[in-house]
Design an enzyme around this catalytic site. Sequence first.
Site, mmCIF file in Angstrom:
data_model
loop_
_atom_site.group_PDB
_atom_site.id
_atom_site.type_symbol
_atom_site.label_atom_id
_atom_site.label_comp_id
_atom_site.label_asym_id
_atom_site.label_seq_id
_atom_site.Cartn_x
_atom_site.Cartn_y
_atom_site.Cartn_z
ATOM 1 N N GLU A 54 1.001 -1.451 0.025
ATOM 2 C CA GLU A 54 0.036 -0.486 0.366
ATOM 3 C C GLU A 54 1.081 1.417 0.279
ATOM 4 O O GLU A 54 1.545 1.655 0.494
ATOM 5 C CB GLU A 54 -0.759 -0.069 1.396
ATOM 6 N N LYS A 56 -0.010 4.530 1.565
ATOM 7 C CA LYS A 56 -0.334 5.068 2.161
ATOM 8 C C LYS A 56 0.279 6.290 3.153
ATOM 9 O O LYS A 56 2.011 5.835 3.923
ATOM 10 C CB LYS A 56 -0.351 4.134 3.844
ATOM 11 N N LYS A 116 -7.820 2.633 -2.916
ATOM 12 C CA LYS A 116 -8.840 2.238 -2.248
ATOM 13 C C LYS A 116 -8.825 3.187 -1.386
ATOM 14 O O LYS A 116 -8.562 4.645 -1.175
ATOM 15 C CB LYS A 116 -7.363 1.282 -0.691
ATOM 16 N N GLU A 165 -14.328 -6.117 2.058
ATOM 17 C CA GLU A 165 -13.707 -5.653 2.765
ATOM 18 C C GLU A 165 -15.540 -6.431 4.050
ATOM 19 O O GLU A 165 -16.437 -5.458 4.065
ATOM 20 C CB GLU A 165 -13.181 -4.783 3.315
ATOM 21 N N ASN A 186 -10.501 -7.588 7.898
ATOM 22 C CA ASN A 186 -9.167 -5.544 7.909
ATOM 23 C C ASN A 186 -10.141 -6.454 9.844
ATOM 24 O O ASN A 186 -10.755 -6.586 10.667
ATOM 25 C CB ASN A 186 -9.880 -4.460 7.641
ATOM 26 N N GLU A 216 -5.961 -7.613 6.451
ATOM 27 C CA GLU A 216 -5.567 -6.753 6.173
ATOM 28 C C GLU A 216 -4.938 -5.966 7.883
ATOM 29 O O GLU A 216 -5.950 -6.164 8.566
ATOM 30 C CB GLU A 216 -6.838 -5.457 5.184
ATOM 31 N N SER A 217 -4.318 -5.072 7.199
ATOM 32 C CA SER A 217 -4.199 -4.141 8.971
ATOM 33 C C SER A 217 -3.401 -5.288 9.967
ATOM 34 O O SER A 217 -3.379 -5.590 10.468
ATOM 35 C CB SER A 217 -5.151 -3.915 9.423
#
Length: 260
Positions: A54, A56, A116, A165, A186, A216-217
Amino acid sequence: MSVLDDIVAGVREDLAARQSEVSVADLRAQLADAPAPRDPMPHFRRPGSSVIAEVKRRSPSKGDLADIPDPAALATEYAAGGAAAISVLTEQRRFGGSLNDLRAVRAAVDTPILRKDFIVGDYQLLEARAAGADLVLLMASVLGDDDLRRLFDVATELGLTSLVEVHDEAETERAVALGAELIGVNARNLKTLAVDNDTFGRLAPLVPSDRVLVAESGISGPTDVKRFVAEGARVVLVGEALVKDGAPREAVAAMTGVEA
Ligand SMILES: O=C(O)c1ccccc1NCC(=O)[C@H](O)[C@H](O)COP(=O)(O)O
């Protein structure tokens, strides 16, 4: 108002401003020149982990992460490290991203690109395609059943792959019922911003094995990747750990191809 509500309210305001500047007809005309979307699924289905890396700059949970003056250069490093896809955060107010970042990344790499963002309308799907995206994020926490279905169908018609998601059991059941092939769990609760690394292991058993699961995350390195692969993930989506790493190419490579 939760953080997520606040983000979505800002997204709607910014969207209305863009819609007043560029008509749907003009956007559709731009699609005529856009390259055909790339299909990320064959790579995602390969044995061993695939990485969505990503771009970000900042986030509501962590504040400033990295300046990223040249998103194309960062994406080039991600691609060289073997990223299966590149996620570009295009939300401006809280994440410091833009569609211009996505266009710059598109011009630099051949890797599939995920827009995203907090998608609430068809217009954003057209924007994504016109800017060169191949995937879009559809968030079950933001979209009711009707909107989720409509946006999923429109994205599919446009040739975009939807990453649907989820964060809890009810959202997971909705994503499965929708027929989503690519489902992202997530670990971050977007209302409280707390990350719970047990979320993936709790929700993964609710997803049929023919779907592709994305963790994710909060993923910081190969050890985390190994855990999520063992729990059923084929793909990991990583932001903070990569943008803060001085060697993003090597960091992506270390998370790629990890087996359980
Ligand atoms: O990252 C946040 O603080 C955040 C807050 C509210 C809504 C979404 C948010 N992040 C979007 C993401 O899903 C992450 O950027 C992505 O999963 C990567 O996470 P990380 O590796 O922890 O940066």
